[in-house]
Scaffold this motif. Structure first.
Motif, PDB file in Angstrom:
ATOM      1  N   LYS A   1     -14.049   1.623  -2.825  1.00 18.71           N
ATOM      2  CA  LYS A   1     -13.151   1.472  -3.969  1.00 18.71           C
ATOM      3  C   LYS A   1     -13.559   0.228  -4.757  1.00 18.71           C
ATOM      4  O   LYS A   1     -14.247  -0.662  -4.236  1.00 18.71           O
ATOM      5  N   THR A   2     -13.096   0.145  -5.991  1.00 22.86           N
ATOM      6  CA  THR A   2     -13.571  -0.915  -6.888  1.00 22.86           C
ATOM      7  C   THR A   2     -12.442  -1.793  -7.419  1.00 22.86           C
ATOM      8  O   THR A   2     -12.533  -2.343  -8.510  1.00 22.86           O
ATOM      9  N   THR A   3     -11.382  -1.928  -6.665  1.00 29.97           N
ATOM     10  CA  THR A   3     -10.288  -2.816  -7.071  1.00 29.97           C
ATOM     11  C   THR A   3     -10.810  -4.240  -7.248  1.00 29.97           C
ATOM     12  O   THR A   3     -11.624  -4.717  -6.453  1.00 29.97           O
TER      13      THR A   3
ATOM     14  N   GLU B   1       1.752   3.989  -3.107  1.00 32.60           N
ATOM     15  CA  GLU B   1       1.592   5.428  -2.915  1.00 32.60           C
ATOM     16  C   GLU B   1       2.866   6.162  -3.319  1.00 32.60           C
ATOM     17  O   GLU B   1       2.815   7.229  -3.945  1.00 32.60           O
TER      18      GLU B   1
ATOM     19  N   GLU C   1       0.826  -1.208   0.000  1.00 34.01           N
ATOM     20  CA  GLU C   1       0.000   0.000   0.000  1.00 34.01           C
ATOM     21  C   GLU C   1       0.861   1.258   0.000  1.00 34.01           C
ATOM     22  O   GLU C   1       0.664   2.175  -0.808  1.00 34.01           O
TER      23      GLU C   1
ATOM     24  N   ASP D   1      -5.768  -1.256  -9.825  1.00 34.07           N
ATOM     25  CA  ASP D   1      -7.117  -1.582 -10.291  1.00 34.07           C
ATOM     26  C   ASP D   1      -7.389  -3.072 -10.149  1.00 34.07           C
ATOM     27  O   ASP D   1      -8.532  -3.492  -9.996  1.00 34.07           O
TER      28      ASP D   1
ATOM     29  N   GLU E   1     -14.556   2.032   1.962  1.00 28.68           N
ATOM     30  CA  GLU E   1     -14.534   3.302   1.241  1.00 28.68           C
ATOM     31  C   GLU E   1     -15.176   3.220  -0.140  1.00 28.68           C
ATOM     32  O   GLU E   1     -15.273   4.231  -0.843  1.00 28.68           O
TER      33      GLU E   1
ATOM     34  N   PHE F   1      -5.724  -4.119   0.767  1.00 30.22           N
ATOM     35  CA  PHE F   1      -6.357  -3.306  -0.266  1.00 30.22           C
ATOM     36  C   PHE F   1      -7.881  -3.506  -0.264  1.00 30.22           C
ATOM     37  O   PHE F   1      -8.638  -2.558  -0.504  1.00 30.22           O
TER      38      PHE F   1
ATOM     39  N   HIS G   1     -10.335  -1.217   1.653  1.00 30.72           N
ATOM     40  CA  HIS G   1     -10.768   0.047   1.067  1.00 30.72           C
ATOM     41  C   HIS G   1     -12.008  -0.151   0.193  1.00 30.72           C
ATOM     42  O   HIS G   1     -12.829   0.757   0.072  1.00 30.72           O
ATOM     43  N   ASN G   2     -12.137  -1.338  -0.407  1.00 30.03           N
ATOM     44  CA  ASN G   2     -13.387  -1.657  -1.109  1.00 30.03           C
ATOM     45  C   ASN G   2     -14.547  -1.732  -0.120  1.00 30.03           C
ATOM     46  O   ASN G   2     -15.633  -1.226  -0.359  1.00 30.03           O
TER      47      ASN G   2
ATOM     48  N   TYR H   1      -2.432   3.432  -7.735  1.00 33.27           N
ATOM     49  CA  TYR H   1      -3.240   2.555  -6.894  1.00 33.27           C
ATOM     50  C   TYR H   1      -3.747   1.421  -7.786  1.00 33.27           C
ATOM     51  O   TYR H   1      -4.167   1.660  -8.921  1.00 33.27           O
TER      52      TYR H   1
END
Length: 452
Positions: free
Chosen positions: A287-289, A252, A248, A259, A285, A278, A281-282, A257
């Protein structure tokens, strides 16, 4: 950005806590079950086999962050952090607009990610006054790591290595013995489980299921001895999250970041180790990784297995685990990715797969070696056959980007190097390897024998 630049964290940035995704999951994994009482397994019951602290971590679904003991942090500093590398050579060879990164866990002293959990497991055993540890190993990466960690903490280690991979990778056994471990090919005549298996199938090539049975039996029959595990269980994956937590920060530093996050999948430890930090965060938050677990086509529990309670070993010594499984009696083909020849998936990964938070892909043996050869020739690192599956999945995703013109950032785990796997590469180069086809009838026949 200069080509082939490595992004390496400084020592004081090494994580001081592991990440426990169970605390953040919307649907918690089902509990392990005692097969005799059919009640959830307790810490007391599990601690008859495992270190008590590991059992507490296994059942902890409330604390997102678990402190890494200072003595384990000290051992981590000997080799962490491991590099995050932009695979410019592979990108160029593929002609893809994708940016491909890999977390290089082959840079550890033992050549794989396995030492990340071997050290804390042996530390906890030592703290509890244990003198002996047992374990199983497939390709030998875990056995080597556990043998080393046992020596570091002054424990005696006994390792059951899957017989076919012991023959395929003889130097792995030598590494374990170098660190003082006793190594036995499984199935063997040294345990009741091994004798029963060989009586029924005299030419049984061995599997992780057989080796686990023998190691668990030895642990329960030996005074002051605990069993340690290289994958599958939640506490093992917890220890491996140091991979993703480092990645992570390194991503950064690279200004990107992911996908797509990819790792090979046997029981799930290196996949979860990279993916779960990771994935939070999906969950938290939005996120769509995308998360992809790459398994062998000859052992496809994620893509063709069923979600059931099943044993983690062939003899039925372990608690019942809620997992995607091909059945604990499944006898996998003799592929050269010995660490991926396991019938079931870890409980966390199984729940996440059920909830569509991740997906599995199956990779034929020849495609995996095709990918490993290309990676070696473009990046200068010969990957372990297990890691070749992650590379193959990453290449698939990079080729999709080439076809669509979409620029995605792909991150995968290079879980180990293949410098001791050269007989496998030699057979591939000579054209002596083959793919193994597994029919639906074979899978259903084995699954139909499940009792729970």
């Amino acid at each position: 950005m200069a080509k082939q630049k490595k992004f390496i964290l400084q020592e004081n940035q090494i994580p001081t806590q592991w990440y426990n995704i169970q605390a953040d999951m919307l649907n918690k994994p089902l509990m392990p079950m005692n097969p005799k009482t059919m009640q959830p397994a307790t810490i007391e019951e599990l601690s008859r086999i495992f270190a008590t602290e590991c059992c507490k971590q296994e059942l902890n679904i409330t604390d997102a962050w678990i402190d890494i003991p200072e003595e384990v942090q000290e051992k981590y500093r000997n080799y962490r952090s491991t590099p995050l590398v932009r695979a410019y050579g592979l990108e160029e060879a593929l002609g893809t607009p994708a940016h491909i990164y890999f977390k290089n866990e082959s840079a550890t002293p033992l050549g794989s990610h396995k030492v990340n959990s071997a050290l804390p497991q042996c530390y906890y055993c030592k703290q509890e006054g244990t003198t002996n540890v047992t374990t199983e190993t497939g390709a030998g990466q875990w056995g080597a790591a556990l043998s080393y960690a046992a020596k570091v903490f002054g424990l005696e280690a006994a390792v059951y290595q899957v017989k076919i991979t012991m023959q395929q990778k003889p130097y792995r056994s030598a590494i374990m013995r170098t660190f003082g471990a006793a190594v036995t090919g499984s199935p063997s005549m040294s345990t009741r489980a091994g004798k029963d298996i060989l009586t029924a199938q005299p030419n049984h090539p061995g599997s992780l299921g057989t080796a686990i049975s023998e190691a668990v039996e030895l642990a329960t029959m030996t005074p002051n001895c605990k069993y340690t595990l290289g994958s599958v269980l939640s506490h093992v994956t917890l220890h491996q999250t140091i991979i993703g937590l480092e990645a992570e920060k390194q991503m950064e530093m690279a200004g990107e970041y992911p996908d797509v996050v990819i790792a090979c999948f046997g029981g799930g430890s290196n996949f979860g180790g990279l993916a779960f930090p990771f994935m939070r965060h999906n969950i938290l938050e939005g996120k769509t990784t995308e998360f992809i677990a790459a398994e062998p086509a000859s052992c496809p529990k994620l893509t063709r297995g069923v979600f059931r309670y099943d044993f983690g070993d062939e003899a039925g010594y372990t608690p019942l685990l809620p997992m995607y499984t091909l059945g604990h009696n499944f006898k996998p083909a003799n592929i050269h990715a010995g660490g991926l020849r396991y019938h079931g998936a870890g409980t966390i990964a199984s729940q996440l797969l059920k909830d569509k938070m991740m997906r599995g892909v199956d990779i034929p043996q020849l495609e995996s070696f095709d990918a490993g050869m290309l990676f070696a020739r473009t990046e200068g690192i010969i990957p372990a056959p297990e890691s070749c599956h992650a590379i193959a999945a990453a290449i698939r995703e990079a080729n999709k980007c080439k076809e669509s013109g979409e620029q995605k950032t792909i991150l995968f785990c290079l879980s180990g190097h293949g410098l001791i796997d050269m007989p496998s590469y030699e057979r591939y180069i000579d054209g002596d390897l083959q793919n193994y086809n597994l029919s639906d009838e074979e899978i259903q026949k084995n699954i139909s024998q499940l009792k729970f």
